[in-house]
Scaffold this motif. Sequence first.
Motif, PDB file in Angstrom:
ATOM      1  N   VAL A 171       0.883  -1.186  -0.025  1.00 44.18           N
ATOM      2  CA  VAL A 171      -0.534  -0.129   0.064  1.00 44.18           C
ATOM      3  C   VAL A 171       0.805   1.127  -0.132  1.00 44.18           C
ATOM      4  CG1 VAL A 171      -1.548   1.347   1.434  1.00 44.18           C
ATOM      5  CG2 VAL A 171      -1.996  -1.127   1.040  1.00 44.18           C
ATOM      6  N   ARG A 172       1.831   1.239   0.889  1.00 41.50           N
ATOM      7  CA  ARG A 172       2.791   2.410   1.014  1.00 41.50           C
ATOM      8  C   ARG A 172       3.427   2.662  -0.390  1.00 41.50           C
ATOM      9  NH1 ARG A 172       2.758   0.377   6.205  1.00 41.50           N
ATOM     10  NH2 ARG A 172       4.650  -1.190   5.868  1.00 41.50           N
ATOM     11  N   TYR A 173       4.105   1.425  -1.018  1.00 41.71           N
ATOM     12  CA  TYR A 173       4.957   1.571  -1.998  1.00 41.71           C
ATOM     13  C   TYR A 173       4.160   2.028  -3.392  1.00 41.71           C
ATOM     14  CZ  TYR A 173       9.295   0.236  -0.226  1.00 41.71           C
ATOM     15  OH  TYR A 173      10.663   0.249   0.693  1.00 41.71           O
ATOM     16  N   LEU A 174       2.802   1.426  -3.305  1.00 37.45           N
ATOM     17  CA  LEU A 174       1.911   1.995  -4.647  1.00 37.45           C
ATOM     18  C   LEU A 174       1.476   3.201  -4.328  1.00 37.45           C
ATOM     19  CD1 LEU A 174      -0.074  -1.354  -4.540  1.00 37.45           C
ATOM     20  CD2 LEU A 174       1.220  -0.756  -6.555  1.00 37.45           C
ATOM     21  N   ALA A 175       1.290   3.591  -3.144  1.00 38.54           N
ATOM     22  CA  ALA A 175       0.819   5.192  -2.785  1.00 38.54           C
ATOM     23  C   ALA A 175       1.944   6.265  -3.300  1.00 38.54           C
ATOM     24  CB  ALA A 175       0.461   5.437  -1.193  1.00 38.54           C
ATOM     25  N   THR A 183      -3.479   9.104  -8.086  1.00 36.69           N
ATOM     26  CA  THR A 183      -4.131   8.029  -7.368  1.00 36.69           C
ATOM     27  C   THR A 183      -3.655   7.693  -6.131  1.00 36.69           C
ATOM     28  OG1 THR A 183      -4.393   7.183  -9.596  1.00 36.69           O
ATOM     29  CG2 THR A 183      -4.863   5.690  -7.862  1.00 36.69           C
ATOM     30  N   ARG A 184      -4.661   7.647  -5.227  1.00 30.99           N
ATOM     31  CA  ARG A 184      -4.425   7.176  -3.748  1.00 30.99           C
ATOM     32  C   ARG A 184      -4.532   5.843  -3.525  1.00 30.99           C
ATOM     33  NH1 ARG A 184      -7.923   8.624  -0.742  1.00 30.99           N
ATOM     34  NH2 ARG A 184      -9.587   9.096  -1.956  1.00 30.99           N
ATOM     35  N   VAL A 185      -3.908   5.086  -2.555  1.00 31.01           N
ATOM     36  CA  VAL A 185      -3.876   3.925  -2.091  1.00 31.01           C
ATOM     37  C   VAL A 185      -3.855   3.706  -0.612  1.00 31.01           C
ATOM     38  CG1 VAL A 185      -2.777   1.592  -2.449  1.00 31.01           C
ATOM     39  CG2 VAL A 185      -2.446   3.413  -4.207  1.00 31.01           C
ATOM     40  N   ASN A 186      -5.017   3.050  -0.314  1.00 27.73           N
ATOM     41  CA  ASN A 186      -5.214   2.753   1.339  1.00 27.73           C
ATOM     42  C   ASN A 186      -5.693   1.516   1.485  1.00 27.73           C
ATOM     43  OD1 ASN A 186      -4.679   5.687   2.503  1.00 27.73           O
ATOM     44  ND2 ASN A 186      -6.168   6.078   1.148  1.00 27.73           N
ATOM     45  N   ALA A 187      -5.517   1.146   2.852  1.00 34.72           N
ATOM     46  CA  ALA A 187      -6.312  -0.036   3.411  1.00 34.72           C
ATOM     47  C   ALA A 187      -7.170   0.238   4.746  1.00 34.72           C
ATOM     48  CB  ALA A 187      -4.984  -1.163   3.778  1.00 34.72           C
ATOM     49  N   ASN A 228     -18.747   1.529   4.956  1.00 39.41           N
ATOM     50  CA  ASN A 228     -18.661   2.888   5.130  1.00 39.41           C
ATOM     51  C   ASN A 228     -17.252   3.515   5.053  1.00 39.41           C
ATOM     52  OD1 ASN A 228     -21.431   3.196   5.177  1.00 39.41           O
ATOM     53  ND2 ASN A 228     -21.672   2.816   7.523  1.00 39.41           N
ATOM     54  N   ALA A 229     -16.410   3.094   5.938  1.00 39.41           N
ATOM     55  CA  ALA A 229     -15.100   3.358   5.995  1.00 39.41           C
ATOM     56  C   ALA A 229     -14.448   3.326   4.418  1.00 39.41           C
ATOM     57  CB  ALA A 229     -14.236   2.636   6.939  1.00 39.41           C
ATOM     58  N   GLY A 230     -14.807   2.249   3.989  1.00 36.68           N
ATOM     59  CA  GLY A 230     -13.962   2.035   2.573  1.00 36.68           C
ATOM     60  C   GLY A 230     -14.533   2.964   1.466  1.00 36.68           C
ATOM     61  N   ALA A 231     -15.664   3.199   1.669  1.00 35.81           N
ATOM     62  CA  ALA A 231     -16.430   4.038   0.631  1.00 35.81           C
ATOM     63  C   ALA A 231     -15.692   5.392   0.879  1.00 35.81           C
ATOM     64  CB  ALA A 231     -17.725   4.195   0.795  1.00 35.81           C
ATOM     65  N   PHE A 232     -15.773   5.938   2.193  1.00 38.94           N
ATOM     66  CA  PHE A 232     -15.040   7.263   2.623  1.00 38.94           C
ATOM     67  C   PHE A 232     -13.658   7.354   1.935  1.00 38.94           C
ATOM     68  CE2 PHE A 232     -11.947   8.851   5.710  1.00 38.94           C
ATOM     69  CZ  PHE A 232     -12.188  10.138   5.478  1.00 38.94           C
ATOM     70  N   LEU A 233     -12.743   6.271   2.017  1.00 37.52           N
ATOM     71  CA  LEU A 233     -11.395   6.384   1.827  1.00 37.52           C
ATOM     72  C   LEU A 233     -11.123   6.404   0.187  1.00 37.52           C
ATOM     73  CD1 LEU A 233      -9.652   3.787   3.987  1.00 37.52           C
ATOM     74  CD2 LEU A 233      -9.383   6.385   3.792  1.00 37.52           C
ATOM     75  N   CYS A 234     -12.250   5.786  -0.513  1.00 40.11           N
ATOM     76  CA  CYS A 234     -12.363   5.952  -1.972  1.00 40.11           C
ATOM     77  C   CYS A 234     -12.971   7.384  -2.661  1.00 40.11           C
ATOM     78  CB  CYS A 234     -12.927   4.656  -2.618  1.00 40.11           C
ATOM     79  SG  CYS A 234     -12.100   3.381  -2.393  1.00 40.11           S
ATOM     80  N   GLY A 243      -1.582   6.031   1.482  1.00 40.07           N
ATOM     81  CA  GLY A 243      -0.688   5.167   1.966  1.00 40.07           C
ATOM     82  C   GLY A 243      -0.885   4.776   3.393  1.00 40.07           C
ATOM     83  N   ASP A 244      -1.762   5.001   3.667  1.00 40.73           N
ATOM     84  CA  ASP A 244      -2.325   4.537   5.094  1.00 40.73           C
ATOM     85  C   ASP A 244      -3.243   3.366   5.456  1.00 40.73           C
ATOM     86  OD1 ASP A 244      -2.264   5.431   7.872  1.00 40.73           O
ATOM     87  OD2 ASP A 244      -3.276   7.407   7.458  1.00 40.73           O
ATOM     88  N   VAL A 245      -3.331   2.934   6.743  1.00 40.90           N
ATOM     89  CA  VAL A 245      -3.925   1.775   7.205  1.00 40.90           C
ATOM     90  C   VAL A 245      -5.036   2.378   8.348  1.00 40.90           C
ATOM     91  CG1 VAL A 245      -4.041  -0.486   8.173  1.00 40.90           C
ATOM     92  CG2 VAL A 245      -2.093   0.287   6.693  1.00 40.90           C
ATOM     93  N   LEU A 246      -6.231   2.278   7.744  1.00 45.56           N
ATOM     94  CA  LEU A 246      -7.377   2.754   8.739  1.00 45.56           C
ATOM     95  C   LEU A 246      -7.908   1.526   9.483  1.00 45.56           C
ATOM     96  CD1 LEU A 246      -9.341   4.695   9.810  1.00 45.56           C
ATOM     97  CD2 LEU A 246     -10.789   4.516   7.800  1.00 45.56           C
ATOM     98  N   TYR A 247      -7.719   1.492  10.688  1.00 43.25           N
ATOM     99  CA  TYR A 247      -8.364   0.553  11.628  1.00 43.25           C
ATOM    100  C   TYR A 247     -10.027   0.547  11.916  1.00 43.25           C
ATOM    101  CZ  TYR A 247      -3.828  -1.359  12.703  1.00 43.25           C
ATOM    102  OH  TYR A 247      -2.480  -2.006  12.396  1.00 43.25           O
ATOM    103  N   VAL A 248     -10.731  -0.391  11.154  1.00 42.11           N
ATOM    104  CA  VAL A 248     -12.041  -0.370  11.538  1.00 42.11           C
ATOM    105  C   VAL A 248     -12.217  -1.623  12.219  1.00 42.11           C
ATOM    106  CG1 VAL A 248     -14.452  -0.221  10.402  1.00 42.11           C
ATOM    107  CG2 VAL A 248     -12.408   0.855   9.470  1.00 42.11           C
TER     108      VAL A 248
END
Length: 256
Positions: A171-175, A183-187, A228-234, A243-248
Amino acid sequence: MGFLSDKRILITGVASNRSIAWGVAQAMHREGATLAFTYQGEKLKGRVEDLASQCDAEFVIPLDVSNDEQIDNCFSALGEHWDGLDGIVHSIAFAPKDQLEGDYVGCVTREGFAAAHDISSYSLAALAKAGRPLMQGRNGAILTMSYLGAVRAVPNYNVMGIAKASLEANVRYLAASLGPEGTRVNAVSAGPIRTLAAAGIADFRSMLKQVEERTPLRRNVTIDEVGNAGAFLCSDLASGITGDVLYVDTGYHILG
Ligand code: 0WD
């Protein structure tokens, strides 16, 4: 008007109505996104087509991420329907069942390690690469699903934890690689949820129970909450996050 209207998003990893990808798809549909779905193998085709139609999906495409030709065909098909792509949801993981029970050193094999990393981590880079021409310059986003086992030694999660650590680094390298073209990349790192994939992990039920007893919110997370969190991040609401990881996970990861 929802916060994803005008966005065209590819959803992978729907295997049933319990799949995390299904939670994400429903949230994205509610927020106005136009969706396309992939399915892995003929066995899942009918079920994914049914679910896709509930989200007014425009089309459904076969995709096994272990097969480069299918990846190429998937994005060619996408390019025939859509002149651009605003999001990819990668919700795919696999490790042979014998890798997900008992002592890590006892059960890890070269083949199991390779398969887990190929399907669960490399495939994110493969989809990002294949989708790049369609995503360039659109302020789009790529989203993947991780788990706490990436950063802690969780019993029975074994090689999948190492593959998730690789996924989070990916995720970080792709970001870093795709950021300059917008383009943003997150998990999202989701708490345990009873799905088909989770059924492969030994003693999964006690993982759910342990979370319920200890986590700050005293309950397990739902696919709707992850969705909901995934929709927000996209969405453009998250335009400064990459490049971030959001804990849900109802807060479980903060516990000592
Ligand atoms: O507790 C959980 N369920 C958590 C799951 C907690 C945190 C993260 N995750 C992750 C998983 O590791 C995975 O990355 O979420 C993602 C989605 O998993 P899920 O929603 O829990 O599981 P499921 O509904 O089974 O969907 C995963 C699907 C596969 O399902 P099956 O059960 O048939 O393995 O990933 C797909 C497949 O449809 N998949 C593939 N798709 C394309 N090519 C491939 C492949 N080679 N392999 C698996």
